[in-house]
Design a protein around this motif. Structure first.
Motif, PDB file in Angstrom:
ATOM      1  N   UNK A   1       0.890  -1.313  -0.371  1.00 23.22           N
ATOM      2  CA  UNK A   1      -0.138  -0.180  -0.288  1.00 23.22           C
ATOM      3  C   UNK A   1       0.712   1.046   0.155  1.00 23.22           C
ATOM      4  N   UNK A   2       2.492   1.037  -0.332  1.00 18.71           N
ATOM      5  CA  UNK A   2       3.044   2.504   0.301  1.00 18.71           C
ATOM      6  C   UNK A   2       2.920   2.723  -0.916  1.00 18.71           C
ATOM      7  N   UNK A   3       2.627   2.708  -2.150  1.00 13.28           N
ATOM      8  CA  UNK A   3       1.962   4.003  -3.187  1.00 13.28           C
ATOM      9  C   UNK A   3       1.143   4.417  -3.187  1.00 13.28           C
ATOM     10  N   UNK A   4       0.244   4.850  -2.175  1.00 15.32           N
ATOM     11  CA  UNK A   4      -0.863   5.144  -2.068  1.00 15.32           C
ATOM     12  C   UNK A   4      -0.215   7.000  -2.354  1.00 15.32           C
ATOM     13  N   UNK A   5      -2.037   7.548  -2.082  1.00 13.96           N
ATOM     14  CA  UNK A   5      -1.021   9.235  -1.790  1.00 13.96           C
ATOM     15  C   UNK A   5      -1.215   9.470  -0.917  1.00 13.96           C
ATOM     16  N   UNK A   6      -0.131   9.164   0.330  1.00 15.17           N
ATOM     17  CA  UNK A   6      -0.500   9.677   1.482  1.00 15.17           C
ATOM     18  C   UNK A   6       0.949   9.932   2.204  1.00 15.17           C
ATOM     19  N   UNK A   7       1.189  10.558   3.301  1.00 15.79           N
ATOM     20  CA  UNK A   7       2.488  10.674   4.130  1.00 15.79           C
ATOM     21  C   UNK A   7       3.201  10.242   4.329  1.00 15.79           C
ATOM     22  N   UNK A   8       4.657  10.394   4.033  1.00 15.68           N
ATOM     23  CA  UNK A   8       5.476   8.707   5.264  1.00 15.68           C
ATOM     24  C   UNK A   8       4.809   8.635   6.606  1.00 15.68           C
ATOM     25  N   UNK A   9       4.446   9.499   7.698  1.00 12.55           N
ATOM     26  CA  UNK A   9       3.961   9.284   8.848  1.00 12.55           C
ATOM     27  C   UNK A   9       2.950   8.279   9.137  1.00 12.55           C
ATOM     28  N   UNK A  10       1.748   9.015   8.001  1.00 12.61           N
ATOM     29  CA  UNK A  10       0.159   8.238   8.204  1.00 12.61           C
ATOM     30  C   UNK A  10       0.745   7.180   7.465  1.00 12.61           C
TER      31      UNK A  10
ATOM     32  N   UNK B   1       9.993   5.695   6.829  1.00  9.56           N
ATOM     33  CA  UNK B   1       9.292   7.158   6.690  1.00  9.56           C
ATOM     34  C   UNK B   1       8.713   7.547   8.017  1.00  9.56           C
ATOM     35  N   UNK B   2       9.208   7.742   9.137  1.00  7.69           N
ATOM     36  CA  UNK B   2       8.946   8.750   9.486  1.00  7.69           C
ATOM     37  C   UNK B   2       9.309  10.022   9.535  1.00  7.69           C
ATOM     38  N   UNK B   3       8.573  10.515  10.401  1.00  3.98           N
ATOM     39  CA  UNK B   3       8.899  12.242  10.199  1.00  3.98           C
ATOM     40  C   UNK B   3      10.458  12.120  11.472  1.00  3.98           C
ATOM     41  N   UNK B   4      10.141  11.643  12.473  1.00  2.60           N
ATOM     42  CA  UNK B   4      11.493  11.707  13.460  1.00  2.60           C
ATOM     43  C   UNK B   4      12.624  11.661  13.317  1.00  2.60           C
ATOM     44  N   UNK B   5      14.084  12.698  13.623  1.00  2.00           N
ATOM     45  CA  UNK B   5      15.226  12.698  13.089  1.00  2.00           C
ATOM     46  C   UNK B   5      15.714  11.911  14.416  1.00  2.00           C
ATOM     47  N   UNK B   6      15.143  11.479  15.496  1.00  2.00           N
ATOM     48  CA  UNK B   6      15.760  10.452  16.144  1.00  2.00           C
ATOM     49  C   UNK B   6      15.629   9.279  15.454  1.00  2.00           C
ATOM     50  N   UNK B   7      16.521   8.652  15.451  1.00  3.00           N
ATOM     51  CA  UNK B   7      16.391   7.226  13.827  1.00  3.00           C
ATOM     52  C   UNK B   7      17.337   5.998  14.722  1.00  3.00           C
ATOM     53  N   UNK B   8      16.209   4.821  15.619  1.00  2.84           N
ATOM     54  CA  UNK B   8      16.715   3.592  16.678  1.00  2.84           C
ATOM     55  C   UNK B   8      17.977   3.172  16.017  1.00  2.84           C
TER      56      UNK B   8
END
Length: 305
Positions: A83-92, A146-153
């Motif tokens: 479903x990633x090609x759906x036109x939604x932003x990364x966090x959503x 695809x998350x909006x956080x700058x903190x990467x685990x």
């Protein structure tokens, strides 16, 4: 009224009680974090250890059942990735992914023993060992990408969180005790059983306390899609896989229950940490918790046909 519906009524009654306690202010909002921590770190591990260590798995299809469960979550992960090609932003999208693959095992544990007896309770407890690490890895990877956080685990930190997860440790220790015939009776067994009995009521009340009805208005189309993935597609996937591996009877109905459980509150926490859409995630958890009261009996009935 069938046995599943009858067993679900007190479960959802306790969830509603938790919501009412938070809304009324009788239990302050900040105290629920302590309830969650106590339940997750101590009481639920005690319940899992007690159930697994003393269960009789002779004659149960534990192997095919666990294979079907594990593949079910993998298949749902692949479907959500498609479903990633759906036109939604990364966090959503990350919250849509979590909505499709995360499940609330606590509702299942509360249901299993009362609706399916000792056999159901024993198999339900086993599910946590393979699924907790698998689902956490899948969700962390998707949020990292695809998350909006700058903190990467950090990979090592994620691995340590999985290795030291109290639920996984309790499952493994319970299986070891079962295989060796240890702690079947006596003070250790009685202590674990007594502590475990406190787990589910507290966890169910905490689920209710976390419900956020205002979040149901957030992104209604995406919310509808995430609900459909969790309560319509997932149980169908689990039932089909169960039949493919020869699982039938109570274990197959348990697979249907796993597929149709509501979303997990942990998904909101992970979305907050790693830049997911928290409002969409809160709406998903709230909506699926309410609708699971209808979805679970239906899919369990389908599996029993």
């Amino acid at each position: 009224m069938n046995a599943v519906a009858s067993a679900l009524i007190p479960i959802f009654g306790v969830i509603v009680l938790g919501w009412a306690l938070r809304r009324s202010g009788l239990v302050r909002k900040e105290l629920w974090l302590g309830v969650n921590t106590l339940s997750y770190q101590a009481l639920l591990p005690a319940l899992l250890f007690s159930t697994i260590s003393r269960a009789d798995y002779a004659g149960l299809p534990a192997g095919p059942f666990l294979i079907a469960v594990t593949l079910g979550f993998l298949v749902m992960g692949v479907i959500c990735l498609a479903l990633k090609p759906l036109p939604v932003d990364g966090p959503a999208y990350t919250s849509l992914f979590q909505g499709g693959v995360r499940w609330n095992g606590f509702v299942l544990l509360a249901l299993a023993a009362s609706a399916f007896g000792a056999e159901g309770g024993a198999l339900a407890a086993l599910v946590f060992a393979p699924t907790v690490p698998l689902i956490n890895v899948m969700c962390v990877v998707v949020l990292t990408l695809w998350g909006a956080s700058d903190v990467k685990p950090d990979a090592r930190r994620v691995a340590m969180r999985i290795v030291t997860n109290p639920l996984i440790i309790a499952c493994l220790l319970g299986a070891l005790a079962n295989a060796l015939g240890l702690f079947q009776t006596g003070p250790v067994a009685d202590t674990a059983a007594l502590a475990g009995r406190a787990a589910l009521p507290l966890i169910l009340m905490a689920i209710g306390a976390g419900l956020d009805f205002s979040a149901l208005k957030a992104r209604p189309q995406l919310l509808s899609l995430s609900i459909s993935l969790k309560l319509i597609l997932a149980p169908l996937v689990f039932i089909v896989l169960g039949r493919m591996f020869g699982v039938e009877g109570v274990p197959l109905m348990l697979l249907a229950a796993i597929g149709s459980t509501p979303g997990a509150a942990a998904s909101y926490v992970l979305a907050s940490e790693l830049g997911g859409d928290t409002r969409l995630m809160a709406g998903h958890v709230t909506a699926t918790t309410l609708l699971a009261f209808l979805a679970m009996p239906f899919w369990i009935w389908v599996a029993g046909l």
